[in-house]
Write a protein that holds these residues in place. Structure first.
Motif, short mmCIF file in Angstrom:
data_model
loop_
_atom_site.label_atom_id
_atom_site.label_comp_id
_atom_site.label_asym_id
_atom_site.label_seq_id
_atom_site.Cartn_x
_atom_site.Cartn_y
_atom_site.Cartn_z
N HIS A 154 15.92 -86.09 77.99
CA HIS A 154 16.53 -85.22 76.99
C HIS A 154 17.34 -84.09 77.59
O HIS A 154 18.05 -83.39 76.86
CB HIS A 154 15.44 -84.67 76.07
N GLY A 155 17.25 -83.92 78.91
CA GLY A 155 18.10 -82.96 79.60
C GLY A 155 19.18 -83.70 80.35
O GLY A 155 20.35 -83.75 79.93
N HIS A 156 18.82 -84.32 81.46
CA HIS A 156 19.74 -85.09 82.29
C HIS A 156 20.45 -86.19 81.49
O HIS A 156 21.62 -86.44 81.66
CB HIS A 156 18.95 -85.70 83.45
N PHE A 157 19.78 -86.86 80.64
CA PHE A 157 20.20 -87.88 79.67
C PHE A 157 20.04 -89.31 80.20
O PHE A 157 20.89 -89.86 80.89
CB PHE A 157 21.66 -87.71 79.24
N GLN A 158 18.91 -89.90 79.81
CA GLN A 158 18.65 -91.31 80.05
C GLN A 158 17.74 -91.84 78.95
O GLN A 158 17.37 -91.09 78.03
CB GLN A 158 18.03 -91.53 81.43
N PHE A 159 17.37 -93.13 79.06
CA PHE A 159 16.50 -93.75 78.06
C PHE A 159 15.25 -94.35 78.72
O PHE A 159 14.83 -95.45 78.41
CB PHE A 159 17.25 -94.86 77.32
N ASN A 160 14.64 -93.60 79.65
CA ASN A 160 13.43 -94.09 80.30
C ASN A 160 12.28 -94.24 79.31
O ASN A 160 11.34 -95.01 79.56
CB ASN A 160 13.01 -93.14 81.42
N CYS A 161 12.33 -93.52 78.20
CA CYS A 161 11.26 -93.59 77.21
C CYS A 161 11.09 -95.01 76.66
O CYS A 161 9.98 -95.39 76.25
CB CYS A 161 11.54 -92.63 76.06
N ILE A 162 12.14 -95.81 76.68
CA ILE A 162 12.04 -97.18 76.15
C ILE A 162 11.27 -98.07 77.11
O ILE A 162 10.26 -98.70 76.74
CB ILE A 162 13.43 -97.75 75.86
N SER A 163 11.71 -98.15 78.36
CA SER A 163 11.02 -99.02 79.32
C SER A 163 9.61 -98.54 79.60
O SER A 163 8.67 -99.34 79.68
CB SER A 163 11.82 -99.11 80.63
N LEU A 164 9.42 -97.23 79.71
CA LEU A 164 8.08 -96.69 79.96
C LEU A 164 7.19 -96.88 78.74
O LEU A 164 5.98 -97.11 78.86
CB LEU A 164 8.14 -95.22 80.33
#
Length: 519
Positions: free
Chosen positions: A193-203
């Motif tokens: 939510h800062g740097h900007f990625q979607f790790n929340c999906i795979s994790l």
């Protein structure tokens, strides 16, 4: 499970009867209200962090990870699915070409439709490169927030239900504390939510797979883990743990070969469903695969707290060995360091052992595999979070140095304020009133000594101040980064050694006194 050799009932977190009453237990314990409250607070924290800058903000020509994610949405909604991974006049792969598996592409397509509906200019082909309008940024932030709410949060709830559906783990304060640590992980919030990625999906898919394993739903676990792997190939960090644990369980059942085949069919079926648009030819499959192995980026990226980067201060690996040789050496080192954990789970699979195997295998990949990024620390941090109740003090130590290892990256993104705020919030949650932390269970304190640990923490605090206030020597422009990475690397090695020892000690009928305190 069959009547053959069974995993001890005492090592199984839930049984079938308990599993059928999970939701009733959830309501009865009042955990539903607690979870919703913590989830809402966690969501608000994510919204607050989203108001800060992101990777590559206002930094042409390629901007950063934010632009990569936006560009993938642009490509997937404007080009046919077969051209998403193919270099062409409409898809210049040198400009943030897709380099994650098909599930990430499908996610980009769905989010791209969302952006096009509300703000078509933000995903128009070619014209939207570097697009940074207020509405476009707002919509992009909401794609990550919605992904977290729809995948990561429910996965954490699933894990909490499974892990705590047992009399010995039913203290409401423990459940709330652990849930808060999982949903308010400062590293994950800052990166997504800062740097900007979607790790929340795979994790999130990985947590779902872990919870399924713990509740004896191995086939469901295979599907969830395959989805995680097909969203981000870095989820392979967990593959040795899943493989060895499931194989160990299959070998103890009445028809081991049949059990292995059953799991294999679910794996192949999930992969076939995700890769279906690319299975029409070998060439199309190779086009995708070639994008998933970025060997051209080198052995490591930026300053990452792993073996290759830490030792490169003395040994110039990139000059000493060719890329092909480095690939073989790093692969061998990763497998060798994974083996003890894998052997333990094949010999004696258990739920606790599986959680430690996840931590150990992901650390092996982080420390020794080819092409590791600072953000990859999120992978070993996930199983460490799941194990927070086993050894809370070591988990706290890990989070502090995981944060420090990403500090230079987050400084470049102008995320110092949320970094300090989330670190303070984590400390407050960890030391929440009513939470009983058994300090003696910290094996780092046992081996290092309390005084040494306090000195290391002081040095860490000084490094933060020095990095923010002082200019680096012209002769050594990355001196501070090198010091930070080597300090973090040393702590990660200690944590890895300790967790491997703990996993193997699960087999011992007579444990050392320090190990007894973990149970």
């Amino acid at each position: 499970m069959d009547k053959g050799k069974k995993i001890k009932e005492s090592e199984t977190i839930v049984n079938d009867e308990d599993d059928n009453n999970c939701w009733w237990w959830l309501v009865q314990k009042g955990t539903a209200v607690t979870f919703v409250t913590i989830a809402l607070f966690g969501f608000l924290i994510r919204v607050a962090v989203s108001t800060y800058p992101y990777s590559g903000a206002g930094n042409p020509p390629k901007f950063g990870d934010y632009e990569a994610q936006r560009h993938w949405m642009e490509i997937t909604i404007n080009l046919p699915i077969r051209e998403w991974y193919r270099n062409s006049s409409s898809n210049d792969l040198s400009y943030w070409g897709l380099d994650y598996p098909p599930l990430t592409a499908y996610q980009s397509f769905v989010h791209g439709l969302f952006l096009r509906f509300f703000h078509p200019d933000s995903v128009s082909l070619f014209a939207s490169r570097g697009h940074e309008s207020y509405l476009g940024k707002l919509l992009m932030r909401w794609t990550v927030l919605s992904s977290d709410a729809l995948i990561f949060f429910p996965a954490v709830l699933y894990f909490v239900i499974v892990y705590y559906n047992k009399p010995s783990r039913s203290r409401k304060s423990d459940i709330a504390w652990h849930t808060a640590l999982l949903l308010l992980n400062p590293c994950l919030i800052l990166i997504d939510h800062g740097h900007f990625q979607f790790n929340c999906i795979s994790l999130g898919f990985t947590i779902g797979a872990v919870a399924a394993i713990l509740s004896e739903k191995d086939l469901v676990a295979c599907v969830f883990y395959c989805l995680s792997l097909n969203h981000k190939q870095m989820s392979a960090y967990f593959a040795p743990a899943f493989f060895s644990h499931l194989l160990g369980k299959c070998l103890r059942r009445k028809h081991p070969l049949l059990e292995v085949l059953k799991l294999g069919l679910y794996v192949l079926g999930t992969f076939a469903a995700v890769w279906w648009p690319y299975l029409y030819s070998t060439n199309s499959i190779l086009e995708v695969l070639s994008r998933l192995a970025p060997f051209e980026r080198g052995l490591f990226e930026d300053y990452v707290a792993n073996f290759w980067c830490a030792t490169s201060v003395l040994i110039k690996w990139k000059r000493l060995l060719t890329t092909d040789s480095l690939k073989l050496v790093s692969f061998a080192a990763t497998i060798i360091t994974c083996l003890p954990s894998m052997v333990q789970q094949i010999k004696s699979p258990s739920n606790r052992g599986f959680l430690y195997a996840l931590l150990n295998s992901s650390f092996s990949f982080y420390l020794f595999s080819f092409q590791v990024h600072e953000k990859s620390i999120l992978l070993p941090l996930l199983p460490a979070s799941l194990l927070a109740m086993e050894d809370p003090s070591t988990f706290k130590w890990f989070v502090q140095f995981a944060m420090l290892s990403m500090f230079p990256l987050l400084c470049r993104d102008d995320l110092v304020v949320p970094y300090l705020a989330l670190l303070a919030l984590f400390t407050l949650i960890f030391n929440a009133p009513g939470q009983q932390i058994v300090k003696e269970s910290n094996y780092l304190s046992y081996y290092l000594g309390t005084t040494t640990m306090h000195l290391i923490l002081c040095f860490s605090a000084i490094l933060h101040i020095v990095y923010l206030t002082m200019h680096q020597p012209e002769k050594y422009p990355f001196l501070f980064e090198a010091i930070i990475m080597n300090l973090c690397f040393s702590q990660f090695v200690l944590i890895t050694l300790g967790s491997n020892i703990k996993q193997w000690m699960l087999n011992k009928p007579v444990k050392l006194e320090i190990e007894k305190k973990f149970n």
